[in-house]
Write a protein that holds these residues in place. Sequence first.
Motif, PDB file in Angstrom:
ATOM      1  N   LEU A 118       0.841  -1.202   0.000  1.00 61.35           N
ATOM      2  CA  LEU A 118       0.000   0.000   0.000  1.00 61.35           C
ATOM      3  C   LEU A 118       0.873   1.249   0.000  1.00 61.35           C
ATOM      4  O   LEU A 118       0.574   2.232  -0.688  1.00 61.35           O
ATOM      5  CB  LEU A 118      -0.923  -0.005   1.218  1.00 61.35           C
ATOM      6  N   ASP A 119       1.954   1.197   0.774  1.00 61.68           N
ATOM      7  CA  ASP A 119       2.863   2.342   0.837  1.00 61.68           C
ATOM      8  C   ASP A 119       3.446   2.634  -0.545  1.00 61.68           C
ATOM      9  O   ASP A 119       3.531   3.793  -0.970  1.00 61.68           O
ATOM     10  CB  ASP A 119       3.989   2.075   1.836  1.00 61.68           C
ATOM     11  N   ASP A 120       3.828   1.541  -1.252  1.00 58.86           N
ATOM     12  CA  ASP A 120       4.379   1.715  -2.600  1.00 58.86           C
ATOM     13  C   ASP A 120       3.348   2.374  -3.514  1.00 58.86           C
ATOM     14  O   ASP A 120       3.664   3.267  -4.305  1.00 58.86           O
ATOM     15  CB  ASP A 120       4.768   0.353  -3.191  1.00 58.86           C
ATOM     16  N   LYS A 121       2.107   1.905  -3.371  1.00 58.14           N
ATOM     17  CA  LYS A 121       1.017   2.446  -4.185  1.00 58.14           C
ATOM     18  C   LYS A 121       0.901   3.962  -3.955  1.00 58.14           C
ATOM     19  O   LYS A 121       0.795   4.740  -4.908  1.00 58.14           O
ATOM     20  CB  LYS A 121      -0.276   1.766  -3.754  1.00 58.14           C
ATOM     21  N   VAL A 122       0.935   4.336  -2.660  1.00 62.51           N
ATOM     22  CA  VAL A 122       0.812   5.755  -2.314  1.00 62.51           C
ATOM     23  C   VAL A 122       1.979   6.540  -2.893  1.00 62.51           C
ATOM     24  O   VAL A 122       1.782   7.603  -3.501  1.00 62.51           O
ATOM     25  CB  VAL A 122       0.755   5.934  -0.776  1.00 62.51           C
ATOM     26  N   ASP A 123       3.194   6.002  -2.734  1.00 60.05           N
ATOM     27  CA  ASP A 123       4.378   6.709  -3.230  1.00 60.05           C
ATOM     28  C   ASP A 123       4.270   6.953  -4.727  1.00 60.05           C
ATOM     29  O   ASP A 123       4.517   8.067  -5.204  1.00 60.05           O
ATOM     30  CB  ASP A 123       5.640   5.895  -2.917  1.00 60.05           C
ATOM     31  N   GLY A 124       3.872   5.885  -5.450  1.00 63.84           N
ATOM     32  CA  GLY A 124       3.729   6.015  -6.900  1.00 63.84           C
ATOM     33  C   GLY A 124       2.692   7.058  -7.256  1.00 63.84           C
ATOM     34  O   GLY A 124       2.910   7.912  -8.132  1.00 63.84           O
ATOM     35  N   PHE A 125       1.580   7.021  -6.548  1.00 65.06           N
ATOM     36  CA  PHE A 125       0.484   7.951  -6.818  1.00 65.06           C
ATOM     37  C   PHE A 125       0.914   9.389  -6.579  1.00 65.06           C
ATOM     38  O   PHE A 125       0.692  10.271  -7.415  1.00 65.06           O
ATOM     39  CB  PHE A 125      -0.710   7.590  -5.938  1.00 65.06           C
ATOM     40  N   VAL A 126       1.557   9.613  -5.410  1.00 64.47           N
ATOM     41  CA  VAL A 126       1.964  10.977  -5.054  1.00 64.47           C
ATOM     42  C   VAL A 126       2.996  11.497  -6.053  1.00 64.47           C
ATOM     43  O   VAL A 126       2.916  12.647  -6.508  1.00 64.47           O
ATOM     44  CB  VAL A 126       2.514  11.016  -3.606  1.00 64.47           C
ATOM     45  N   ALA A 127       3.934  10.626  -6.444  1.00 65.04           N
ATOM     46  CA  ALA A 127       4.967  11.049  -7.400  1.00 65.04           C
ATOM     47  C   ALA A 127       4.316  11.485  -8.717  1.00 65.04           C
ATOM     48  O   ALA A 127       4.677  12.524  -9.289  1.00 65.04           O
ATOM     49  CB  ALA A 127       5.942   9.898  -7.649  1.00 65.04           C
ATOM     50  N   GLU A 128       3.323  10.705  -9.189  1.00 67.91           N
ATOM     51  CA  GLU A 128       2.644  11.043 -10.440  1.00 67.91           C
ATOM     52  C   GLU A 128       1.855  12.342 -10.299  1.00 67.91           C
ATOM     53  O   GLU A 128       1.836  13.172 -11.195  1.00 67.91           O
ATOM     54  CB  GLU A 128       1.683   9.927 -10.836  1.00 67.91           C
ATOM     55  N   LEU A 129       1.199  12.473  -9.138  1.00 70.76           N
ATOM     56  CA  LEU A 129       0.387  13.671  -8.897  1.00 70.76           C
ATOM     57  C   LEU A 129       1.253  14.918  -8.950  1.00 70.76           C
ATOM     58  O   LEU A 129       0.905  15.919  -9.591  1.00 70.76           O
ATOM     59  CB  LEU A 129      -0.313  13.562  -7.539  1.00 70.76           C
ATOM     60  N   VAL A 130       2.403  14.841  -8.272  1.00 73.20           N
ATOM     61  CA  VAL A 130       3.270  16.012  -8.194  1.00 73.20           C
ATOM     62  C   VAL A 130       3.870  16.334  -9.559  1.00 73.20           C
ATOM     63  O   VAL A 130       4.099  17.496  -9.888  1.00 73.20           O
ATOM     64  CB  VAL A 130       4.368  15.768  -7.128  1.00 73.20           C
ATOM     65  N   ALA A 131       4.067  15.292 -10.377  1.00 75.30           N
ATOM     66  CA  ALA A 131       4.668  15.512 -11.691  1.00 75.30           C
ATOM     67  C   ALA A 131       3.725  16.263 -12.633  1.00 75.30           C
ATOM     68  O   ALA A 131       4.171  16.883 -13.593  1.00 75.30           O
ATOM     69  CB  ALA A 131       5.057  14.162 -12.302  1.00 75.30           C
ATOM     70  N   GLN A 132       2.426  16.231 -12.375  1.00 75.16           N
ATOM     71  CA  GLN A 132       1.459  16.871 -13.275  1.00 75.16           C
ATOM     72  C   GLN A 132       1.401  18.379 -13.064  1.00 75.16           C
ATOM     73  O   GLN A 132       1.687  18.868 -11.974  1.00 75.16           O
ATOM     74  CB  GLN A 132       0.044  16.309 -13.043  1.00 75.16           C
ATOM     75  N   ASP A 133       0.987  19.050 -14.096  1.00 74.62           N
ATOM     76  CA  ASP A 133       0.732  20.478 -13.968  1.00 74.62           C
ATOM     77  C   ASP A 133      -0.548  20.658 -13.158  1.00 74.62           C
ATOM     78  O   ASP A 133      -1.519  19.916 -13.343  1.00 74.62           O
ATOM     79  CB  ASP A 133       0.561  21.095 -15.359  1.00 74.62           C
ATOM     80  N   VAL A 134      -0.550  21.654 -12.255  1.00 76.46           N
ATOM     81  CA  VAL A 134      -1.661  21.790 -11.322  1.00 76.46           C
ATOM     82  C   VAL A 134      -2.988  22.017 -12.029  1.00 76.46           C
ATOM     83  O   VAL A 134      -4.043  21.603 -11.559  1.00 76.46           O
ATOM     84  CB  VAL A 134      -1.397  22.962 -10.357  1.00 76.46           C
TER      85      VAL A 134
END
Lengths: 403, 238
Positions: free
Chosen positions: A44-60
């Motif tokens: 689950l932690d990995d899932k969150v990390d991946g998600f957050v990394a992708e979210l931050v990479a996007q333009d707001v």
Amino acid sequence: MATQADTLTIDPPLNLTPPDPVPTVQAEKAAGLVPVDTGTRSKLDDKVDGFVAELVAQDVNSPEFGRRVDAITAMGQKEIRDAAGQSNRFLDRPVRAMDQEGGVGKDLAQLRRIIEDLDPGRQGNLTAPKKLFGLIPFGSKMRNYFDQYKSSQNHIAAILKGLASGRDELLMDNAAIDTERANLWASMGRLEQMIHLSKTMDQRLEDKANELDHSDPAKAKAIRETALFYVRQRTQDLLTQMAVTVQGYLALDLVKKNNVELVKGVDRASTTTVAALRTAVTVAQALANQKLVLDQITALNTTTANIIDSTGKLLKSQTARIHEQAAASTIPLETLQRAFQNIYDTMDAIDTFKLKALDSMKTTVTALGSEVEKSKGYIARAEGARADGKLSGPEMQFRLEAL
Amino acid sequence: MSSDSDALLASARATFDRVREDYHGEVRGHVKRIRRRGRSAATRLAVIAAADAAILLAAMVVGFVIPLGLFGFLGVMLLMLAVTLAIALAPAARPPSETKLREVDIRALPAQTERWLEAQRPALPAPAARLVDRITHRLEALSPQLAGVEANTAEAAEVRKLVGEQLPAFVTDYGKVPASLRGVERNGRTPDGELVNGLQLIEREIAQMTERLAQGDLDSLQTRGRYLEMKYKDGADG
């Protein structure tokens, strides 16, 4: 004399303990009751990390960012929906258990009535000779009294059969509760995973926002105001649902314990009744030299012994003792009286138990009912989020679900 | 090192499984289509035999009352020939239309949607066609489950919405997109990709419906098993 009468009640007194009402579970304390193993945790932690990394990479302002925020608002909706669907059912069970009419309750009431009719203590002086118009000796009171057994044996047999099937219903009820509890346990496990996921997400987003405060304050602001806001809302929803589910889980246990105690009571009521009837047979032989044949009851004895195992065992050990005592006793009627007293004690114990259990049950149902009401608001929010994007909903890789 | 080879093996196994599953799915779909064709031929033959028998019977009954004569016999023969040809050459029954799917009885819905999907299959790209095979497979499993479902329950409405409305509407929408635009990327996605994603979601949702509908039976089985344990096993111990 007294010791003889006492030995009849050598079985431990029937002690039916009503379970305590289920306390209200606070949402803050609801998490952590069901363990999530470390392997799942790290996934689950990995899932969150991946998600957050992708979210931050996007333009707001990009639609991709919006889609990921949508995934957050939909987070755990499936788990909440599943658990909420079950909560409607588990409220139903304690309510039904409170229903006094029908089932075992009715049979016990009937048994009490019939036992009161047969009670030797209510027959006046049985040993006194019966006289016509108070003058002429006519027949024997004792004989008439034992004849009553013959006429009521069919009825008693029917009641005892009813009790046996009522007991089976209680067992079936408990089996159903076991299944429901197993299902609830699984739902709670998934809710727990989602709670862990959303709490981790909260932590990671917070860290990320703090990190971005200097380099990209606009993004930090967006993360705080959209993503983090929804994550916290979802955490609250999940915790609320978890609290209700835990409470329902405990309430089901209460109903189960209640049933187990009732089964004990029914067993004992059947045993003591059959024992009293057997005593009556022996006493009739000793006092009135009357051969009392209770075919129905004898037939039932064998079946009861088979149906109710514990009763069978109890009966076996008791019968020999009763025979000895009733035949040898100088006061057989007192022995019979004692046998009846046993039935009364059992029924009184069941009645007191029922009263107390009813109290516990009522408290539990009221508390649970209001909690379920409260959680409905959150469920409505979850449902609303669901209605928005059903088929066009978040894509597979954004789905935030329990494993 | 070992973890690398493990991962490699695992991925190889997954690929193999997927290929095998796809192959089986394709074979299954193919066999089914052939069988369906065979079945329709068989029913056609049966109908021809029944119609001819009816004509003969009628001719016999009439012949008892008024003698038919040579021309009458010839007329009967010609009539039989005409009926046989008409039935044999009649076009195949058309699959249900999209609007009909919305009104069909819930119990017959999966079978009808299946037929509708079969008809759309040739027009779909290969990955989507494979998914359609998997969906028809799921629909087959769903069919017997719906036998015990009342038409106006929430579950029935849910099934109708997905199988009777969303799925056909989704595939029809794709069909309306001109062939030249189907592979062109728009807002980061192509219509082909969109179709596959949607069908994947639908397939998953139908599988979950089967699971949900089976929930009651699963619970009841478990409960009965537990009851037997409580009564005949736990009781003997305690």
